[in-house]
Each structure stands twice: as structure tokens, then as C-alpha cells.
Design a protein around this motif. Structure first.
Motif, PDB file in Angstrom:
ATOM      1  N   ASP A  92       0.836  -1.191   0.000  1.00 23.67           N
ATOM      2  CA  ASP A  92       0.000   0.000   0.000  1.00 23.67           C
ATOM      3  C   ASP A  92       0.876   1.247   0.000  1.00 23.67           C
ATOM      4  O   ASP A  92       1.606   1.515   0.958  1.00 23.67           O
ATOM      5  CB  ASP A  92      -0.909  -0.008   1.233  1.00 23.67           C
ATOM      6  CG  ASP A  92      -1.952   1.100   1.198  1.00 23.67           C
ATOM      7  OD1 ASP A  92      -1.566   2.274   1.307  1.00 23.67           O
ATOM      8  OD2 ASP A  92      -3.151   0.783   1.076  1.00 23.67           O
ATOM      9  N   MET A  93       0.790   2.024  -1.074  1.00 23.06           N
ATOM     10  CA  MET A  93       1.662   3.190  -1.232  1.00 23.06           C
ATOM     11  C   MET A  93       1.477   4.198  -0.106  1.00 23.06           C
ATOM     12  O   MET A  93       2.456   4.767   0.408  1.00 23.06           O
ATOM     13  CB  MET A  93       1.397   3.867  -2.574  1.00 23.06           C
ATOM     14  CG  MET A  93       2.265   5.083  -2.851  1.00 23.06           C
ATOM     15  SD  MET A  93       1.866   5.872  -4.432  1.00 23.06           S
ATOM     16  CE  MET A  93       0.201   6.489  -4.057  1.00 23.06           C
ATOM     17  N   ASN A  94       0.232   4.425   0.304  1.00 18.96           N
ATOM     18  CA  ASN A  94      -0.005   5.409   1.352  1.00 18.96           C
ATOM     19  C   ASN A  94       0.533   4.953   2.699  1.00 18.96           C
ATOM     20  O   ASN A  94       1.052   5.762   3.474  1.00 18.96           O
ATOM     21  CB  ASN A  94      -1.507   5.710   1.450  1.00 18.96           C
ATOM     22  CG  ASN A  94      -2.028   6.446   0.230  1.00 18.96           C
ATOM     23  OD1 ASN A  94      -1.314   7.244  -0.372  1.00 18.96           O
ATOM     24  ND2 ASN A  94      -3.265   6.175  -0.146  1.00 18.96           N
ATOM     25  N   PHE A  95       0.408   3.658   2.980  1.00 21.77           N
ATOM     26  CA  PHE A  95       0.977   3.121   4.216  1.00 21.77           C
ATOM     27  C   PHE A  95       2.493   3.225   4.176  1.00 21.77           C
ATOM     28  O   PHE A  95       3.134   3.615   5.154  1.00 21.77           O
ATOM     29  CB  PHE A  95       0.528   1.672   4.400  1.00 21.77           C
ATOM     30  CG  PHE A  95       0.945   1.037   5.705  1.00 21.77           C
ATOM     31  CD1 PHE A  95       1.047   1.778   6.866  1.00 21.77           C
ATOM     32  CD2 PHE A  95       1.237  -0.328   5.766  1.00 21.77           C
ATOM     33  CE1 PHE A  95       1.427   1.200   8.076  1.00 21.77           C
ATOM     34  CE2 PHE A  95       1.621  -0.918   6.951  1.00 21.77           C
ATOM     35  CZ  PHE A  95       1.720  -0.159   8.103  1.00 21.77           C
ATOM     36  N   ARG A  96       3.051   2.876   3.026  1.00 18.97           N
ATOM     37  CA  ARG A  96       4.503   2.943   2.863  1.00 18.97           C
ATOM     38  C   ARG A  96       5.004   4.377   3.060  1.00 18.97           C
ATOM     39  O   ARG A  96       5.996   4.615   3.767  1.00 18.97           O
ATOM     40  CB  ARG A  96       4.878   2.422   1.475  1.00 18.97           C
ATOM     41  CG  ARG A  96       6.375   2.270   1.251  1.00 18.97           C
ATOM     42  CD  ARG A  96       6.644   1.475  -0.023  1.00 18.97           C
ATOM     43  NE  ARG A  96       6.153   2.126  -1.223  1.00 18.97           N
ATOM     44  CZ  ARG A  96       5.142   1.690  -1.963  1.00 18.97           C
ATOM     45  NH1 ARG A  96       4.496   0.590  -1.625  1.00 18.97           N
ATOM     46  NH2 ARG A  96       4.768   2.331  -3.062  1.00 18.97           N
ATOM     47  N   ASN A  97       4.332   5.337   2.433  1.00 19.52           N
ATOM     48  CA  ASN A  97       4.750   6.734   2.560  1.00 19.52           C
ATOM     49  C   ASN A  97       4.622   7.233   3.991  1.00 19.52           C
ATOM     50  O   ASN A  97       5.441   8.037   4.456  1.00 19.52           O
ATOM     51  CB  ASN A  97       3.918   7.608   1.622  1.00 19.52           C
ATOM     52  CG  ASN A  97       4.270   7.390   0.160  1.00 19.52           C
ATOM     53  OD1 ASN A  97       5.343   6.874  -0.160  1.00 19.52           O
ATOM     54  ND2 ASN A  97       3.377   7.778  -0.738  1.00 19.52           N
TER      55      ASN A  97
END
Length: 218
Positions: free
Chosen positions: A31-36
């Protein structure tokens, strides 16, 4: 492992330092948002694509809160942050939550989320409240409402899903993988049609509507 950030918000580079003989903990965070969020918090450093290295701060972190503004749909990879003792989710579109890989977890707050499955495994979470099973997908601006929910835990003893809940669409509840459950309130009016229990499972303090039928599964 430590990280040094060089540059501004639009152009930044990470220099990673790994102590000789130290163990590098890696995590796949799709998940890009979790990663960011993890990167901006200093808990992780992106290596390539979904792959991250967990920093010393991430390894030591004990509390994590996810809100609607974070726009996170999956917490896959959270098991890399094994010191977490407390996790709170609020109004997310997360449907599948697996925290079985967090051995130190003792507190889970996840009311107001579009959860369809919660996997606790052997973590020491003994009480859980899941009333409003809806959240917001901020990417599309749409509301997500769960019609089914399954919970599995070897230690959960109390589950509260009863009372008046807004925008309720829950039709089936499965607690057949919760052998230690002693108290269950799933009285949400006539909405919940089916309660799944394991064959032979007895919940001493069970509150449900007359319209909710118990189905036993092997």
C-alpha cells in the motif's frame, strides 16, 4: 540501520547505514499510502518499489494510529514492526486486518472501519469492540460498508458488536475461530441473519436478535 535524508521535499535521497554484524529487517509494504506514512515517520526507508528496510525507530515503535486522512487500504507488512503494543484504526476502508504477526500487541481499537476479516491469531487482545463497520475510501470519495465479518483469535474472550449502529449492513458474523470467546453481543436488530459458530462451541454470555440464526460449522 539508520537513515539520513538529504534534500528537500521534491528531491530527497536516503543514505543507509547498517551496523556491522547487525540484522537488517526488511518489509514488503504494497500500500503506497501506508509505505509513505512509514517513511515520513522515520520508521522505514524505501529500498525499491514495495521493499523497505525498517529503521531503529520502526523496530522500537509501540503505538500506531491510522485515520481516514491517511487513505490507507491495507496494512500488509505491519508484522515487521514487532514492538507494537497498540494499534488504532479510524474510519478506514481497510477490509482485511491481520495482526497475528505482532506478538506484543495488547490493544486494538478498530471501530468505524469497513472490516470484513480480523485475524488476531495468538496475540494477547482479550476484548474487542466492532460496532460501526463502515469507512470512507478517500480516493474515490465513496463510503464502504461491510456486509460480512469474520474474526479469528485464540485468546479473545469478549466481543461487542451490539447496540444501535449507523449505516448498518452486516448480515453475517463468523466467530467459529474464537474458541476462548465467553461474551458476545451481536444484537443489531434484525440485520444480522447468520451467526457462525464452530460445532460444539458454546458462548456462555450470548446476546443476539431472534432473527439471527446460529449455523454450526466444522
Amino acid at each position: 540501520t539508520a537513515a539520513l535524508v538529504i534534500g528537500n521535499d521534491t528531491q530527497s535521497k536516503y543514505i543507509r547505514f547498517t551496523q556491522a554484524g547487525g540484522t537488517v529487517v526488511k518489509a514488503t509494504i504494497p500500500d503506497m499510502n501506508f509505505r509513505n506514512e512509514l517513511i515520513s515517520s522515520g520508521w522505514a526507508v524505501q529500498v525499491s518499489g514495495d521493499e523497505c528496510e525498517v529503521t531503529a525507530a520502526g523496530l522500537a515503535a509501540t503505538t500506531l494510529s491510522i485515520t481516514i486522512q491517511d487513505q490507507i487500504k491495507s496494512l500488509e507488512g505491519i508484522e515487521a514492526f514487532s514492538s507494537l503494543t497498540s494499534l488504532a484504526l479510524m474510519q478506514t476502508a481497510i477490509a482485511h486486518l491481520d495482526v497475528s504477526g505482532l506478538p506484543a500487541l495488547t490493544s486494538l481499537i478498530c471501530d468505524n472501519n469497513a472490516l470484513e476479516e480480523v485475524i488476531l491469531g495468538d496475540v494477547s487482545v482479550y476484548s474487542l469492540q466492532l460496532a460501526n463497520l463502515w469507512g470512507m475510501d478517500m480516493g474515490t470519495g465513496s463510503m464502504v460498508i461491510s456486509k460480512k465479518c469474520k474474526i479469528s483469535s485464540s485468546k479473545l474472550t469478549s466481543l461487542n458488536m451490539g447496540g444501535y449502529v449507523s449505516m448498518d449492513a452486516l448480515e453475517t458474523l463468523d466467530v467459529s475461530q474464537c474458541p476462548a470467546l465467553q461474551t458476545l453481543d451481536c444484537n443489531r436488530g434484525e440485520n444480522v441473519k447468520t451467526l457462525y459458530l464452530k460445532t460444539g462451541q458454546v458462548i456462555p454470555n450470548l446476546t443476539k436478535n431472534d432473527a439471527t440464526q446460529i449455523v454450526y460449522v466444522d
